[in-house]
Design a protein around this motif. Structure first.
Motif, mmCIF file in Angstrom:
data_model
loop_
_atom_site.group_PDB
_atom_site.id
_atom_site.type_symbol
_atom_site.label_atom_id
_atom_site.label_comp_id
_atom_site.label_asym_id
_atom_site.label_seq_id
_atom_site.Cartn_x
_atom_site.Cartn_y
_atom_site.Cartn_z
ATOM 1 N N SER A 603 24.827 40.898 28.339
ATOM 2 C CA SER A 603 24.879 40.090 29.555
ATOM 3 C C SER A 603 23.505 39.597 29.978
ATOM 4 O O SER A 603 23.360 38.984 31.038
ATOM 5 C CB SER A 603 25.490 40.916 30.699
ATOM 6 O OG SER A 603 26.815 41.302 30.385
ATOM 7 N N SER A 604 22.516 39.858 29.136
ATOM 8 C CA SER A 604 21.144 39.444 29.434
ATOM 9 C C SER A 604 20.753 38.264 28.552
ATOM 10 O O SER A 604 21.552 37.770 27.756
ATOM 11 C CB SER A 604 20.183 40.615 29.215
ATOM 12 O OG SER A 604 20.493 41.689 30.069
ATOM 13 N N LEU A 605 19.513 37.845 28.667
ATOM 14 C CA LEU A 605 19.049 36.656 27.963
ATOM 15 C C LEU A 605 19.199 36.781 26.456
ATOM 16 O O LEU A 605 19.566 35.827 25.765
ATOM 17 C CB LEU A 605 17.586 36.385 28.324
ATOM 18 C CG LEU A 605 16.945 35.150 27.696
ATOM 19 C CD1 LEU A 605 17.650 33.880 28.147
ATOM 20 C CD2 LEU A 605 15.454 35.083 28.060
ATOM 21 N N GLY A 606 18.929 37.967 25.903
ATOM 22 C CA GLY A 606 18.981 38.139 24.449
ATOM 23 C C GLY A 606 20.375 38.132 23.869
ATOM 24 O O GLY A 606 20.550 37.815 22.689
ATOM 25 N N GLY A 607 21.364 38.530 24.667
ATOM 26 C CA GLY A 607 22.750 38.494 24.198
ATOM 27 C C GLY A 607 23.039 39.433 23.048
ATOM 28 O O GLY A 607 23.910 39.158 22.225
ATOM 29 N N LEU A 608 22.340 40.577 22.975
ATOM 30 C CA LEU A 608 22.487 41.497 21.847
ATOM 31 C C LEU A 608 23.451 42.628 22.200
ATOM 32 O O LEU A 608 23.131 43.492 23.018
ATOM 33 C CB LEU A 608 21.129 42.083 21.447
ATOM 34 C CG LEU A 608 20.062 41.084 21.000
ATOM 35 C CD1 LEU A 608 18.730 41.790 20.795
ATOM 36 C CD2 LEU A 608 20.482 40.360 19.735
ATOM 37 N N ASN A 609 24.617 42.609 21.591
ATOM 38 C CA ASN A 609 25.605 43.668 21.805
ATOM 39 C C ASN A 609 25.541 44.624 20.619
ATOM 40 O O ASN A 609 26.271 44.494 19.644
ATOM 41 C CB ASN A 609 27.003 43.085 21.950
ATOM 42 C CG ASN A 609 28.031 44.128 22.338
ATOM 43 O OD1 ASN A 609 27.680 45.219 22.783
ATOM 44 N ND2 ASN A 609 29.303 43.795 22.148
ATOM 45 N N ILE A 610 24.645 45.598 20.719
ATOM 46 C CA ILE A 610 24.398 46.561 19.646
ATOM 47 C C ILE A 610 24.973 47.909 20.080
ATOM 48 O O ILE A 610 24.836 48.305 21.235
ATOM 49 C CB ILE A 610 22.892 46.673 19.362
ATOM 50 C CG1 ILE A 610 22.351 45.318 18.873
ATOM 51 C CG2 ILE A 610 22.602 47.757 18.325
ATOM 52 C CD1 ILE A 610 20.845 45.258 18.764
ATOM 53 N N ALA A 611 25.629 48.571 19.141
ATOM 54 C CA ALA A 611 26.234 49.867 19.465
ATOM 55 C C ALA A 611 25.207 50.770 20.141
ATOM 56 O O ALA A 611 24.107 50.982 19.607
ATOM 57 C CB ALA A 611 26.765 50.523 18.203
ATOM 58 N N PRO A 612 25.535 51.321 21.325
ATOM 59 C CA PRO A 612 24.563 52.164 22.051
ATOM 60 C C PRO A 612 24.023 53.323 21.228
ATOM 61 O O PRO A 612 22.846 53.692 21.365
ATOM 62 C CB PRO A 612 25.375 52.659 23.252
ATOM 63 C CG PRO A 612 26.417 51.608 23.466
ATOM 64 C CD PRO A 612 26.768 51.119 22.091
ATOM 65 N N SER A 613 24.857 53.891 20.359
ATOM 66 C CA SER A 613 24.391 55.024 19.560
ATOM 67 C C SER A 613 23.278 54.616 18.602
ATOM 68 O O SER A 613 22.387 55.420 18.293
ATOM 69 C CB SER A 613 25.552 55.637 18.783
ATOM 70 O OG SER A 613 26.104 54.698 17.865
ATOM 71 N N LEU A 614 23.307 53.384 18.117
ATOM 72 C CA LEU A 614 22.254 52.912 17.208
ATOM 73 C C LEU A 614 20.935 52.735 17.955
ATOM 74 O O LEU A 614 19.857 52.985 17.406
ATOM 75 C CB LEU A 614 22.675 51.608 16.547
ATOM 76 C CG LEU A 614 23.916 51.656 15.646
ATOM 77 C CD1 LEU A 614 24.263 50.277 15.113
ATOM 78 C CD2 LEU A 614 23.695 52.633 14.494
ATOM 79 N N LEU A 615 21.008 52.309 19.212
ATOM 80 C CA LEU A 615 19.796 52.145 20.014
ATOM 81 C C LEU A 615 19.244 53.483 20.480
ATOM 82 O O LEU A 615 18.036 53.739 20.397
ATOM 83 C CB LEU A 615 20.090 51.247 21.206
ATOM 84 C CG LEU A 615 20.366 49.769 20.896
ATOM 85 C CD1 LEU A 615 20.904 49.065 22.125
ATOM 86 C CD2 LEU A 615 19.104 49.083 20.392
ATOM 87 N N SER A 616 20.114 54.344 20.965
ATOM 88 C CA SER A 616 19.630 55.622 21.511
ATOM 89 C C SER A 616 19.034 56.520 20.438
ATOM 90 O O SER A 616 18.127 57.313 20.708
ATOM 91 C CB SER A 616 20.769 56.339 22.224
ATOM 92 O OG SER A 616 21.818 56.663 21.332
ATOM 93 N N SER A 617 19.527 56.391 19.204
ATOM 94 C CA SER A 617 19.012 57.223 18.118
ATOM 95 C C SER A 617 17.744 56.653 17.492
ATOM 96 O O SER A 617 17.099 57.315 16.671
ATOM 97 C CB SER A 617 20.079 57.363 17.027
ATOM 98 O OG SER A 617 20.326 56.107 16.405
ATOM 99 N N GLY A 618 17.386 55.425 17.853
ATOM 100 C CA GLY A 618 16.233 54.772 17.240
ATOM 101 C C GLY A 618 16.530 54.145 15.895
ATOM 102 O O GLY A 618 15.615 53.645 15.227
ATOM 103 N N ALA A 619 17.800 54.154 15.484
ATOM 104 C CA ALA A 619 18.165 53.488 14.233
ATOM 105 C C ALA A 619 17.899 52.001 14.311
ATOM 106 O O ALA A 619 17.520 51.353 13.326
ATOM 107 C CB ALA A 619 19.634 53.761 13.912
ATOM 108 N N VAL A 620 18.081 51.429 15.509
ATOM 109 C CA VAL A 620 17.775 50.026 15.770
ATOM 110 C C VAL A 620 16.755 49.970 16.900
ATOM 111 O O VAL A 620 16.926 50.634 17.930
ATOM 112 C CB VAL A 620 19.039 49.234 16.164
ATOM 113 C CG1 VAL A 620 18.684 47.798 16.520
ATOM 114 C CG2 VAL A 620 20.059 49.255 15.034
#
Length: 624
Positions: A603-620
């Motif tokens: 919902s922000s400018l970047g429009g990136l819907n990435i699985a939260p688990s991938l972000l929280s783990s540092g995988a992405v």
């Protein structure tokens, strides 16, 4: 004479149509007598059978000539300081044949969706001219029909080329084209000749609409908030292809005993010759819409001389290690119908196996082969443009200074990049997957793309693969006009397993890994699709998306511009493993997108819907 719908009580529409669509309604053959040049500085060419006709198929022996543009070229090194004619080709949606099933039968109306929606009915065209040069040149451009222009009316894309544009006050514009050993490929765009593409609704599976032609398809009486702008492009495009003179290794000797010089006119008999080289000299050749050239196994080189215009398609059968298609002529699919099926009379019957490719071949099992494609222009492909069958582990592509135009049909892909392929200095007009990174150890660089509405620009999906060492470095996207979520409206995309629904999330194969991938230095001008839409069908390790700039999104409607990277599993619900997936220096409208800035989400400018688990783990990670 104005089109009949100018008589409607919509004065503003009538004015626009009067300016942009006052065009001849009959096909005129242009008389010969134009002056070209062939010296150490510059080579231009002409077709005496140029046919100005933007509506219907041209005669078999004629070449469709731009009804809008004329061009002349002058070398800055030529003491004579003379401008010489350069033929301006033209291509149109559906090639003037209409939406038909059977070649040459206008009554065989098809209901098969071909991705052409409004383009044919509002007379969209694409013109191009090409020349060879050894030093800087001036390109002079004028528009027919007492339609003058000034330099301030012109934008060159890619805009980062920084080319000088001037005018003479008499309606002609001049573009200084610097010499480059890799050539230059660019679009000349007149700002009073643009068309704005509107979507048809606020859903995710809509199409373009038009308000020009009341009895034409997808007509609306006016645009609303439910018909947002999805792209702005030239109504009548003009492309300039400036190429360096080729080395002698890319030009066969026509008088050699190993060369078969094809007679002009109807092409026959190429499957029974004994020579190794097929030589198309300057002139016009055609194969009709119901055949193509299946070459003798002796043939490993097809040469299209500057000024050669070949209406047909080429299929190699040679076991030779080196296969070549070179020269600066044109291979045009304009006589074929959409999805021309070679096993069904070249009718519109879509088949991944049998629909005609413009360039194709059979890869001999156990023999490492390389297909070199250099200099040529492919026009109006009816399906995928370049594909091989056979042993796909032993074929690679070496491509440079290649141009693809007139790809209005859907499924008009770019080149399939098999293992070990290298593509550079290429222009793609494409309406499907464009840079197809399907093999390991491949590289693509200096690519200019004009993108249609189907599929991502870089594609490495449709199947689970083990891929390693892929580099795409340097892409300029000069136009996009995505209209739906139907096929990943993205810069970078990896579609789901072919013929499976994207919602079937247990289709990954954990035996495969995609690793050491770099997609970088990518610019998308104007309105564009999202950054990425990836279905992870394999494990990912060390995937970097870097220095990617998008100018702007259109009005977001139900997530059409939302990037996706979910978690997929195998059939036993084991998730894919992701590590080292980095998005670095991604900008939208000049604003950096990052986790730290908090502007990356769907919902922000970047429009990136990435699985939260991938972000929280540092995988992405998403970093400036």
């Amino acid at each position: 004479m104005l089109p009949y719908f100018c008589l409607l009580p919509r004065l503003w529409t009538c004015v626009v149509v009067a300016v942009l669509l006052t065009k001849p309604v009959t096909a005129d053959v242009v008389a010969p007598g134009n002056t070209t040049v062939n010296n150490a500085y510059l080579k231009t060419w002409w077709h005496s059978t140029g046919e100005i006709n933007y509506q219907t198929p041209v005669q078999p022996g004629n070449v469709r000539q731009s009804h809008v543009y004329s061009a002349w070229i002058k070398s800055t090194s030529d003491p004579s300081a003379t401008y010489y004619n350069s033929f301006v080709y033209e291509t149109i949606p559906r090639n003037g044949q209409g939406q038909i099933n059977v070649p040459g039968d206008p009554s065989s109306v098809s209901t098969e969706y071909d991705s052409v929606t409004i383009e044919a009915d509002i007379w969209i065209t694409m013109g191009w001219t090409q020349f060879l040069y050894a030093s800087d040149v001036w390109v002079k451009v004028s528009r027919r029909g007492n339609n003058p222009s000034t330099a301030s009316n012109v934008i060159i894309r890619p805009t980062n080329l920084g080319l000088t544009v001037t005018d003479d006050g008499a309606g002609n514009v001049y573009i200084l084209v610097p010499y480059r050993s890799s050539g230059l490929r660019f679009s000349v765009e007149f700002q009073d000749n643009l068309y704005t593409y509107h979507d048809s609704c606020d859903g995710t599976s809509c199409d373009f609409v038009q308000d020009w032609h009341p009895s034409g398809p997808y007509y609306v009486s006016g645009f609303t908030s439910s018909t947002p702008v999805m792209g702005i492009e030239p109504h009548d495009a003009l492309l300039i292809f400036a190429s360096p003179f080729p080395p002698s290794s890319l030009v066969p000797i026509s008088t050699s005993s190993s060369a078969y010089v094809v007679p002009q006119g109807l092409v026959t008999g190429l499957g029974s010759i004994s020579q190794s080289t097929v030589y198309f000299g300057p002139g016009v050749y055609y194969m009709t819409g119901t055949t193509h050239a299946v070459l003798s196994s002796s043939v490993n080189w097809v040469y299209l001389a500057p000024g050669a215009y070949v209406k047909g398609a080429v299929q190699f059968t040679t076991p030779s290690a080196n296969i070549k298609a070179t020269g600066f002529g044109v291979l045009s699919g304009e006589q074929y119908v959409y999805q021309a099926n070679t096993q069904d009379g070249y009718t519109n019957n879509g088949s991944n196996e049998y629909s005609l490719r413009m360039w194709s071949g059979y890869s001999t099992s156990g023999v490492q082969q390389t297909f070199m494609l250099n200099g040529v222009t492919t026009n109006a492909p009816p399906f995928n443009s370049i594909d091989f069958t056979g042993d796909l582990d032993t074929i690679s592509i070496s491509q440079a200074d290649y141009k693809q135009v007139g790809a209005y049909f859907g499924q008009t892909d770019g080149t399939t990049l098999y293992k070990g392929s290298n593509v550079r200095d290429t222009f793609y007009h494409s309406n499907d997957d464009t840079i197809k990174t399907y093999g390991s150890n491949i590289a693509a660089s200096n690519i200019i793309i004009w993108k249609g509405k189907t599929a991502p620009i870089i594609q490495f999906g449709w199947a689970s693969r083990t891929l390693n060492n892929i580099t795409v470095d340097g892409v300029d996207v000069i136009h996009m006009k995505y209209n739906s979520n139907g096929s990943h409206p993205s810069i970078v995309g990896a579609n789901q397993v072919y013929n499976y629904a994207e919602t079937q999330t247990n289709t990954a194969n954990l035996a495969n890994t995609v690793s050491n991938v770099y997609f970088g230095n990518i610019r998308a001008e104007g309105i564009g699709g999202n950054l990425m839409r990836i279905v992870p069908l394999a494990n990912y390790n060390n995937v970097v998306l870097e220095n990617i700039a998008l100018d702007q999104f259109s009005v977001r409607t139900n997530g059409i511009y939302e990037s996706e990277l979910p978690v997929f599993t195998d059939t036993n619900d084991n998730p894919v493993r992701v590590s080292g997936f980095v998005i670095r220096n991604f900008t939208v409208g000049g604003t950096a997108i990052s986790q730290a800035a908090g502007n990356y989400g769907p919902s922000s400018l970047g429009g990136l819907n990435i699985a939260p688990s991938l972000l929280s783990s540092g995988a992405v990670t998403i970093v400036p």
